[in-house]
Design a protein around this motif. Sequence first.
Motif, PDB file in Angstrom:
ATOM      1  N   ALA A  28      -9.651  29.508   0.648  1.00 44.49           N
ATOM      2  CA  ALA A  28      -8.790  28.648  -0.166  1.00 44.49           C
ATOM      3  C   ALA A  28      -7.521  28.278   0.597  1.00 44.49           C
ATOM      4  N   LEU A  29      -6.922  29.254   1.285  1.00 45.17           N
ATOM      5  CA  LEU A  29      -5.712  28.968   2.063  1.00 45.17           C
ATOM      6  C   LEU A  29      -5.986  27.946   3.161  1.00 45.17           C
ATOM      7  N   CYS A  30      -7.087  28.094   3.835  1.00 40.91           N
ATOM      8  CA  CYS A  30      -7.455  27.160   4.901  1.00 40.91           C
ATOM      9  C   CYS A  30      -7.659  25.756   4.329  1.00 40.91           C
ATOM     10  N   SER A  31      -8.381  25.676   3.231  1.00 45.03           N
ATOM     11  CA  SER A  31      -8.683  24.381   2.617  1.00 45.03           C
ATOM     12  C   SER A  31      -7.431  23.701   2.073  1.00 45.03           C
ATOM     13  N   ILE A  32      -6.672  24.417   1.267  1.00 46.80           N
ATOM     14  CA  ILE A  32      -5.466  23.836   0.660  1.00 46.80           C
ATOM     15  C   ILE A  32      -4.422  23.528   1.734  1.00 46.80           C
ATOM     16  N   GLY A  33      -4.297  24.417   2.725  1.00 49.93           N
ATOM     17  CA  GLY A  33      -3.357  24.163   3.822  1.00 49.93           C
ATOM     18  C   GLY A  33      -3.717  22.888   4.575  1.00 49.93           C
ATOM     19  N   GLY A  34      -5.006  22.687   4.827  1.00 50.56           N
ATOM     20  CA  GLY A  34      -5.457  21.465   5.490  1.00 50.56           C
ATOM     21  C   GLY A  34      -5.187  20.225   4.651  1.00 50.56           C
ATOM     22  N   LEU A  35      -5.432  20.323   3.354  1.00 54.26           N
ATOM     23  CA  LEU A  35      -5.167  19.189   2.462  1.00 54.26           C
ATOM     24  C   LEU A  35      -3.676  18.872   2.395  1.00 54.26           C
ATOM     25  N   ARG A  36      -2.845  19.929   2.343  1.00 56.72           N
ATOM     26  CA  ARG A  36      -1.397  19.712   2.313  1.00 56.72           C
ATOM     27  C   ARG A  36      -0.936  19.009   3.587  1.00 56.72           C
ATOM     28  N   LYS A  37      -1.425  19.467   4.745  1.00 55.09           N
ATOM     29  CA  LYS A  37      -1.040  18.832   6.020  1.00 55.09           C
ATOM     30  C   LYS A  37      -1.487  17.373   6.055  1.00 55.09           C
ATOM     31  N   ARG A  38      -2.689  17.121   5.569  1.00 53.75           N
ATOM     32  CA  ARG A  38      -3.185  15.734   5.509  1.00 53.75           C
ATOM     33  C   ARG A  38      -2.299  14.911   4.571  1.00 53.75           C
ATOM     34  N   GLY A  39      -1.913  15.500   3.449  1.00 50.21           N
ATOM     35  CA  GLY A  39      -1.026  14.822   2.508  1.00 50.21           C
ATOM     36  C   GLY A  39       0.324  14.503   3.126  1.00 50.21           C
ATOM     37  N   GLU A  40       0.843  15.421   3.928  1.00 50.82           N
ATOM     38  CA  GLU A  40       2.126  15.184   4.599  1.00 50.82           C
ATOM     39  C   GLU A  40       2.012  14.029   5.597  1.00 50.82           C
ATOM     40  N   GLU A  41       0.872  13.967   6.296  1.00 53.30           N
ATOM     41  CA  GLU A  41       0.647  12.849   7.227  1.00 53.30           C
ATOM     42  C   GLU A  41       0.602  11.516   6.477  1.00 53.30           C
ATOM     43  N   ILE A  42      -0.103  11.504   5.372  1.00 58.95           N
ATOM     44  CA  ILE A  42      -0.197  10.282   4.555  1.00 58.95           C
ATOM     45  C   ILE A  42       1.186   9.888   4.057  1.00 58.95           C
ATOM     46  N   HIS A  43       1.957  10.891   3.612  1.00 66.97           N
ATOM     47  CA  HIS A  43       3.290  10.617   3.067  1.00 66.97           C
ATOM     48  C   HIS A  43       4.236  10.064   4.141  1.00 66.97           C
ATOM     49  N   LYS A  44       4.099  10.515   5.386  1.00 65.84           N
ATOM     50  CA  LYS A  44       4.944   9.995   6.468  1.00 65.84           C
ATOM     51  C   LYS A  44       4.688   8.504   6.697  1.00 65.84           C
TER      52      LYS A  44
END
Length: 174
Positions: free
Chosen positions: A110-126
């Motif tokens: 779960a940490l790996c999955s959610i962490g990856g999604l959060r990082k992807r979300g941060e890239e999208i937000h930038k």
Amino acid sequence: MSDSVHELQHGTMETMGRITSFWGFSKIMGQLYGLLYLSPKPLTLDEMAENLSISKGNVSINIRALERWNMVRQVWVKGDRKDFYEAETDFWKIIRGVLKEREKKEFDQALCSIGGLRKRGEEIHKKAKSAETAFTVDRLKKLEDFISTMDQMVGMLLTLEDLKRNFLGIGKKK
């Protein structure tokens, strides 16, 4: 066996079946554990199958699963070639085993999955700052923090129990 003891045994088997079912295990696993837990002597697969009115094959499959979770163990009975089983009675040992084998792996995934999604979300937000992406990233961060905290709590629980057993000598069988 007296009727009142049989009633207690049957009630325990049904309760353990409900508990194991709730936690995502087979109901029969819980019933077998309940049967062995209240049995004053180790039981064979045939005895367990007869008591639960299920096939020996079904008992065998579920006993193997209980062995993997360290909830039951095979024991040797002098003068008999059949396989006998008894319940683990140290509940902390069972919980530690389940947490180590099942929950830890789930937290890591779960940490790996959610962490990856959060990082992807941060890239999208930038690239395209919006209230929606900021909200999503914030929620993913909170979820990641919660899962991380739960993972750390499980780790601490396991460590504290190991310390208690190994260094203080508490909870050792006499």
